[in-house]
Design an enzyme around this catalytic site. Structure first.
Site, short mmCIF file in Angstrom:
data_model
loop_
_atom_site.label_atom_id
_atom_site.label_comp_id
_atom_site.label_asym_id
_atom_site.label_seq_id
_atom_site.Cartn_x
_atom_site.Cartn_y
_atom_site.Cartn_z
N ARG A 94 0.82 -1.21 0.00
CA ARG A 94 0.00 0.00 0.00
C ARG A 94 0.86 1.27 0.00
O ARG A 94 0.52 2.26 -0.64
CB ARG A 94 -0.96 -0.02 1.19
CG ARG A 94 -2.12 -0.97 0.94
CD ARG A 94 -2.98 -1.23 2.15
NE ARG A 94 -4.10 -2.11 1.78
CZ ARG A 94 -4.90 -2.71 2.64
NH1 ARG A 94 -4.73 -2.52 3.94
NH2 ARG A 94 -5.88 -3.48 2.22
N TYR A 114 -5.98 -1.63 -6.94
CA TYR A 114 -5.33 -2.80 -6.32
C TYR A 114 -4.72 -2.48 -4.96
O TYR A 114 -4.62 -1.35 -4.55
CB TYR A 114 -4.34 -3.47 -7.25
CG TYR A 114 -3.15 -2.73 -7.80
CD1 TYR A 114 -2.70 -1.53 -7.31
CD2 TYR A 114 -2.44 -3.31 -8.86
CE1 TYR A 114 -1.59 -0.91 -7.83
CE2 TYR A 114 -1.32 -2.68 -9.40
CZ TYR A 114 -0.91 -1.47 -8.88
OH TYR A 114 0.21 -0.88 -9.41
N GLU A 115 -4.39 -3.56 -4.26
CA GLU A 115 -3.93 -3.52 -2.86
C GLU A 115 -4.98 -2.90 -1.94
O GLU A 115 -4.66 -2.22 -0.97
CB GLU A 115 -2.59 -2.78 -2.73
CG GLU A 115 -1.51 -3.24 -3.67
CD GLU A 115 -1.26 -4.75 -3.63
OE1 GLU A 115 -1.67 -5.40 -2.65
OE2 GLU A 115 -0.66 -5.28 -4.58
N GLY A 116 -6.23 -3.15 -2.25
CA GLY A 116 -7.34 -2.61 -1.47
C GLY A 116 -7.88 -1.36 -2.13
O GLY A 116 -7.25 -0.30 -2.08
#
Length: 598
Positions: A296, A440-442
């Site tokens: 993140r 992406y990555e949340g």
């Protein structure tokens, strides 16, 4: 064709003048990071980025990756050679402990370098970027044997790594995953299932790929409580460290994507592949979140990176493109028209992007410094305080800077008019590449919910109160400074807005959770505006100190820094009031329509 120049002077200003890295010589790795050493490292990173990585960005986007019938994947022309230069330069192990082949230098320096390399070629740098996350997870949760087996080759870049979370039927809700792990007599597991959206899942740049895969051991509890993490290498590793048999894990397809075409985003099939448990059974999310948090920060970095390279191209174009006359009279009377940079709206666009980029760079490096303190400080109290702020800052950095990274890539594209919409100038690629960072990555909506739903109340609100105090103390300490009063006045107003919104959530979200969900994205951006404003106030103070010292070599640079700081405070910081009003409207109108009315 696009251009890119690494912002070395700005990085050094943040590291040395704003953050004062020399003050952290008590941290492992910092004593070696002298100002001269830092300047040499970022200079070499700039050279690599500008001369080796950047020339392949456009061609890599146009060519993309190719999956062959045997499931192997070819990366775009030149990627292997560029990756080799990156690997041989030791860049992948810059901040990794020396015992595993790294250099043990500060993580903040790794992030400074990472901005340049990602701006130069985001698709290419995702290959070692995923490896960084896998290294972090193995360092924290791997056994000694796993560390010795995998880390030296991963740190050296001859092996790469991935993270395998998402499945066709589940993304954020990992409790729904179906990939299964069957225990074997020798302590290994047979992993079966399919993962999608796997960045760098298969490629031709390393000898082995170490997949970290979430799966459920047979008989494990349902939901997230029954998830474990496994190391599943492309090639099994023999006891002597050499590569053995090919594991039955393969790339079933390369996803057809909007952007990042040079990165092999794969559908990965696991057909009773041999895997090895990392960490404890049913505690896979704990281990995976080490990777997620690292990723993140790296994705927030991508938001800054793409906005920076897009800005540079837009500014160059604005200085050169002749169109129309200045509203205040011709500025190039010897020509048929003036360059478009004379027009206030073009200036508004460029100044907005610049103000976010420079504050975003400072925010990124400030957060990375908190990570170094959290992981390296000998003082437990300092470690805890830094870790608190790191946890709070991560969703803000990821969410705000990637939202703005895409928005500002679009704004930079707009400067080109119709020329920005065609491929020739490369602006289309920056817009397309920037879009994935919001997802992406949340996805960023999840980052906002994480901030409001988890991070604010964590440990009784210890982190948010500490950060509010830090910013408030800065305002108070500099309030009566004639040169700083302008900046602290605007910063304090933004701080008041975010504190009031935080209190509103405390009073209105417990009994009605939809209020928290309805206001979460506005709150994330409100908080981001204030933190970026804090970065600008700190940079303004450092710039004024430099000017007062008679730093003639940087006089123009420091004066320009103060102009941009004033622009942020005057034109951007007032948005906190808008965000606060939106938050306090609550969820009523948002939730009133029946689902079938949409």
């Amino acid at each position: 064709m696009p251009v890119y120049k690494a912002p070395v002077n700005d990085t050094l200003f943040v590291l040395n003048d704003v953050l004062g890295l020399e003050r952290y010589n008590n941290l492992p790795g910092y004593a070696d990071a002298t100002p001269d050493m830092i300047e040499a490292i970022v200079g070499e990173a700039a050279k690599l980025s500008e001369e080796v990585l950047f020339p392949l960005n456009y061609s890599g986007d146009q060519e993309g990756c190719l999956r062959h019938d045997d499931g192997t994947v070819s990366t775009p022309k030149g990627f292997k050679e560029a990756y080799r230069a990156y690997r041989e330069g030791g860049w992948l192990g810059l901040a990794v402990p020396e015992e595993f082949g790294g250099q043990g230098l500060p993580y903040v320096l790794h992030c400074a370098v990472g901005e340049y390399t990602s701006a130069a070629n985001m698709s290419l740098m995702m290959y070692p970027g995923l490896t960084q996350g896998a290294i972090a997870a193995i360092l924290v949760h791997g056994s000694d044997a796993q560390k010795q087996t995998y880390l030296p080759n991963m740190v050296g870049g001859t092996w790469s790594g991935t993270m395998n979370l998402t499945e066709p039927h589940c993304g954020t809700d990992l409790g729904l995953l179906r990939t299964k792990a069957v225990p074997q007599a020798d302590g290994s597991y047979k992993i079966s299932g399919q993962k999608i959206f796997i960045s760098a899942g298969e490629h031709d740049m390393t000898d082995n790929i170490v997949h970290l895969v979430l799966a459920r051991i047979e008989g494990a509890p349902e939901g997230t409580k029954g998830i474990s993490l496994f190391i599943v290498p492309k090639f099994l590793v023999k006891e002597d460290g050499s590569l053995g048999a090919r594991n039955p894990v393969s790339c079933g397809a390369i996803e057809r994507k909007m952007g990042i075409h040079g990165n092999a985003t794969c559908v990965m099939n696991y057909d009773e592949a041999t895997g090895f448990l990392i960490g404890a059974e049913n505690k896979g999310l704990n281990a995976m979140f080490v990777m997620m948090n690292e990723a993140r920060l790296a994705v927030g970095l991508q938001g800054v990176s793409i906005a920076e390279v897009a800005y540079q191209n837009a500014a160059n174009y604005a200085r050169e493109r002749i169109q129309g006359r200045s509203l205040s009279g011709p500025k190039a009377p010897d020509k048929k028209a003036d360059p478009i940079i004379v027009h206030p709206d073009i200036r508004r666009t460029l100044m907005t992007i610049r103000a976010f980029n420079e504050a975003g760079r400072a925010f990124l490096l400030w957060t990375a410094l908190k990570s170094d303190i959290a992981h390296r400080s000998p003082d437990e109290k300092d470690r805890q305080a830094a870790d608190d702020v790191l946890g709070l800052a991560t969703p803000i950095l990821k969410g705000v800077m990637t939202d703005k990274g895409f928005e500002h890539a679009v704004m930079a594209q707009q400067v080109f008019g119709g020329h920005g919409y065609i491929e020739e100038h490369g602006m289309s690629q920056y817009v397309r590449d920037a879009r994935i960072a919001m997802i992406y990555e949340g996805a960023n909506g999840i980052q906002a919910l994480d901030l409001v739903g988890r991070k604010l109340a964590l440990n009784g609100g210890r982190a948010v109160m500490a950060l509010f105090k830090e910013i408030g103390d800065f305002c108070e300490e500099n309030r009566n400074d004639e040169q700083m009063g302008f900046f602290t006045k605007h910063l304090k107003k933004g701080l008041n807005d975010v504190q009031a919104s935080t209190m509103w959530f405390m009073q209105n979200a417990m009994a009605k959770p939809d209020n928290a969900g309805a206001g979460s994205t506005d709150y994330m951006h409100l908080f981001g505006l204030v933190v970026l404003g804090y970065m600008w106030a700190k940079m303004a103070k450092a710039a004024q100190t430099g000017l007062a010292s008679g730093d003639s070599a940087r006089e123009d640079y420091l004066k320009n820094k103060l102009v941009t700081a004033r622009f942020y405070m005057e034109r951007i910081m007032p948005e906190t009031a808008l965000r606060k009003v939106r938050i306090e409207t609550g969820a009523d109108t948002m939730m009133e329509l029946a689902a079938e009315a949409f």
